[in-house]
Design an enzyme around this catalytic site. Structure first.
Site, mmCIF file in Angstrom:
data_model
loop_
_atom_site.group_PDB
_atom_site.id
_atom_site.type_symbol
_atom_site.label_atom_id
_atom_site.label_comp_id
_atom_site.label_asym_id
_atom_site.label_seq_id
_atom_site.Cartn_x
_atom_site.Cartn_y
_atom_site.Cartn_z
ATOM 1 N N HIS A 62 -8.030 -5.066 0.068
ATOM 2 C CA HIS A 62 -6.847 -4.395 0.023
ATOM 3 C C HIS A 62 -5.839 -5.142 1.322
ATOM 4 O O HIS A 62 -4.845 -5.193 1.333
ATOM 5 C CB HIS A 62 -7.127 -2.884 0.346
ATOM 6 N N ASP A 63 -6.713 -5.643 2.394
ATOM 7 C CA ASP A 63 -6.211 -6.184 3.716
ATOM 8 C C ASP A 63 -5.313 -7.320 3.246
ATOM 9 O O ASP A 63 -4.700 -7.786 3.930
ATOM 10 C CB ASP A 63 -7.316 -6.449 4.750
ATOM 11 N N ARG A 85 -11.881 5.426 10.649
ATOM 12 C CA ARG A 85 -11.296 4.281 10.407
ATOM 13 C C ARG A 85 -12.263 3.096 9.977
ATOM 14 O O ARG A 85 -11.842 2.332 9.086
ATOM 15 C CB ARG A 85 -10.653 3.674 11.926
ATOM 16 N N ASP A 126 -9.099 -6.573 -4.461
ATOM 17 C CA ASP A 126 -8.560 -5.304 -3.863
ATOM 18 C C ASP A 126 -9.245 -4.308 -4.841
ATOM 19 O O ASP A 126 -8.563 -4.142 -5.847
ATOM 20 C CB ASP A 126 -7.055 -5.071 -3.885
ATOM 21 N N SER A 139 0.788 -1.025 0.036
ATOM 22 C CA SER A 139 0.150 0.066 0.048
ATOM 23 C C SER A 139 0.804 1.304 -0.227
ATOM 24 O O SER A 139 1.658 1.511 -0.767
ATOM 25 C CB SER A 139 -0.913 0.019 1.213
#
Lengths: 384, 216
Positions: free
Chosen positions: A356-357, A228, A323, A158
């Site tokens: 994305h994680d 968040r 992602d 990232s």
């Protein structure tokens, strides 16, 4: 292919160290920092030739604690424990791994929570804007401190991947390989938009107090939590969330419905609350700005191929199918520009459902490619 | 290295910019890098093959050829190679156009469906041929666009693509004199080096190399 690290060894107990820089540095925004500290950790041994060092660049909310434990009572290890350690893809039996907290961070390196020597007050919202380029410059200073002339690899996911990319452009002779995971050559408008929603959530919190919340001994918890939560949704995928949470009710019964109804809500609340306690709001603003501004092609009139013209490092570029925040197509932009610039590059798109994680989660193929690539890096360095 | 890859390697100039479509474990690119100073890239979609390339230090790009080559600009390569893959792609004709758009020349190899064993099986058993060079059953074969050498040359001819060189070999990738008398009957695999559709190039368009093969 067996690279999953369940039960694999850890680097064990680790201790953060501090590097102090007493000379002023000029940042890309032209502001000058009179002095600064960088907190970092190292794992493994630097070899005699000093050729086996690997730099780990962290993403938006990461820090220097990438692997191991600070005490035997720690509930959780470093953020990339599944990937860094003896026998793991980033193998500490082969590499000397360096991880730091970036300038502007809130976990020990100089940032908005640090005192501004000119005023004796915390910098807060007046901390100068830092960029990926600034981070790379200060990381190179840390490399000098550690006696590392050239990294075997600079690795990041990232925002961390963007730093690896910038390294290859800014210090072509100081790294042999750049490992760019789940990144992009610049953010899309949609990406910037999500970051702006997160920033607005923080700045609109009554406890933000124009960024001087620390003077009132408070912090914009609600805003950070909301920021968040938005972030988390974009880091996961619809499919991944469906598998993880489905439509499970927390209470198990709609008649007893309270504030929290669905498991996914409970999860987001928990993540958001935990984050708002551990993270500094000004740092979050600063880090998302750095992410937004990142665009190494800009200096070359938007021509990424030209920006890569002096690159000497070989690249590994990895992306994940689900992602959508940093989609595989964005990694392809990097790959295609490297090919057009006639640079060495390997790319793989990993089948993964966690959005994305995925770059933080163990995945057999991901670790096979990353570990296999780094094995070949270690062999090259050993035979060089 | 595989004998067929040796034949291909011999057709590639030192220092050429090479793209290898369906590069497998990267053996050709490794060989070209070591022996001819070629800085090449491989395209592959198989995880095991990519893993092998990664470990061999070969530049491999994960990409499905059926998505086309649109990501590569015109004239990016001197030579685009596709070994034993043409018959397995969704749009072979378009892929060849793409290969010659991004590359100055291309090398294409494929198994011959016109080989006498194939013809014999179809004629005598009335069933889809299964041979050493075509080992799959019709229902599980990756080879969805099989053709004969004659078919391929007709396509090249229609497109006006000059055949600069051609090698026809047997199942062991050896060149035999008898094969060259009736390549479309005795040849197992062919290697074609094609250029762009321009006049005064190699044999030139409109001159099928199999013209002498007396109807076989």
């Amino acid at each position: 292919m067996a690279r999953l690290t369940d039960g694999a060894a850890s680097v064990g107990l680790v201790e953060p160290r501090l590097a102090h820089y007493g000379q002023p540095i000029t940042l890309q925004c032209k502001a000058t920092l009179p002095c600064f500290d960088l907190v970092y950790e190292t794992y493994g041994e630097l070899n005699a030739a000093r050729s086996n060092a690997v730099l780990i660049c962290h993403a938006l909310s990461g820090d220097h604690h990438a692997a191991g434990y600070h005490s035997v009572d720690d509930a959780k290890p470093g953020w990339w424990e599944n990937c860094i350690g003896p026998g793991k893809p980033i193998d500490t039996a082969k590499f000397f791994v360096v991880a730091l907290n970036n300038l502007g961070g809130c976990n020990g390196s100089t940032g908005p929570l640090s005192l501004n020597p000119a005023t004796g007050e915390p910098w807060g919202e007046s901390f100068p804007a830092v960029t990926v380029k600034d981070w790379v410059m200060t990381q190179a200073m840390l490399a000098d401190t550690l006696g590392i002339d050239r990294f075997a690899a600079v690795i990041g996911g990232s925002l961390g991947g963007m730093q690896a990319l910038q390294w290859a452009i800014d210090y072509p002779r100081r790294l042999a390989h750049a490992v760019v995971i789940a990144a992009a050559p610049k953010l899309s408008a949609q990406n910037i938009a999500f970051n702006e929603i997160a920033r607005q959530a923080i700045q609109a919190d009554p406890d933000f107090l124009g960024g001087r919340y620390f003077e009132a001994a408070t912090k914009p918890r609600k805003g950070l939590m909301l920021a968040r939560m938005v972030g988390h949704v974009t880091y996961l995928s619809d499919d991944g969330m469906g598998v993880k949470f489905g439509r499970e009710l927390k209470s198990g019964d709609l008649r007893s419905a309270q504030d929290v109804q669905f498991q996914v809500e409970s999860y987001l609340h928990y993540q958001g609350t935990a984050f708002s306690e551990r993270f500094d709001a000004n740092t979050y603003l600063l880090m998302t700005r750095a992410l937004d501004y990142f665009d190494p092609a800009l200096e070359c009139g938007g021509d990424l191929v030209k920006a890569f013209s002096n690159v000497a490092a070989r690249f590994l570029v990895l992306s994940f199918t689900s992602d959508w925040r940093f989609a595989p197509e964005r990694s392809d932009e990097i790959v295609d520009a490297l090919i057009a610039a006639r640079k060495d590059v390997v790319s793989a798109t990993i089948e993964a459902r966690n959005g994305h994680d995925s770059f933080l989660l163990p995945n057999e193929r991901y670790f096979d490619v990353l570990g296999g690539y780094l094995d070949s890096v270690a062999q090259r360095e050993a035979s060089a | 290295m595989r004998r067929d890859l040796q034949i291909i390697a011999a057709l590639i100039n030192p220092g050429a910019r090479v793209l290898d479509l369906g590069c497998g474990d990267g053996a050709l690119l490794r060989h070209l890098a070591d022996r001819k100073g070629v800085n090449g890239y491989g395209i592959e979609k198989g995880a095991a093959e990519i893993s092998a390339c990664v470990r061999a230090g070969v530049n491999v790009i994960e990409h499905d050829l059926d998505l086309g080559l649109g990501r590569f600009p015109d004239d990016s390569f001197d030579m685009v190679v596709m070994a034993e893959t043409l018959q397995a792609v969704a749009e072979p004709a378009r892929l060849i156009d793409e290969m010659l758009r991004i590359g100055e020349e291309c090398i294409v190899t494929f198994p011959n469906f016109g080989h006498w064993r194939c013809r014999l099986q179809l004629a005598t058993k009335g069933r889809m041929p299964v041979a050493r060079h075509l080992p799959h059953q019709w229902y599980d074969t990756p080879n969805i666009h099989l053709c004969t050498f004659r078919d391929f040359e007709r396509l090249a001819n229609t497109k006006g693509l000059p055949i600069i060189e051609r090698f026809v070999v047997d199942g062991a990738h050896a060149v035999q004199r008898y094969i060259n008398r009736f390549p479309n009957l005795f040849g197992t695999v062919a290697f074609y080096r094609l250029g762009r559709a321009e006049p005064a190039y190699g044999l030139g368009p409109g001159q099928p190399a199999l013209a002498t093969a007396s109807g076989a």
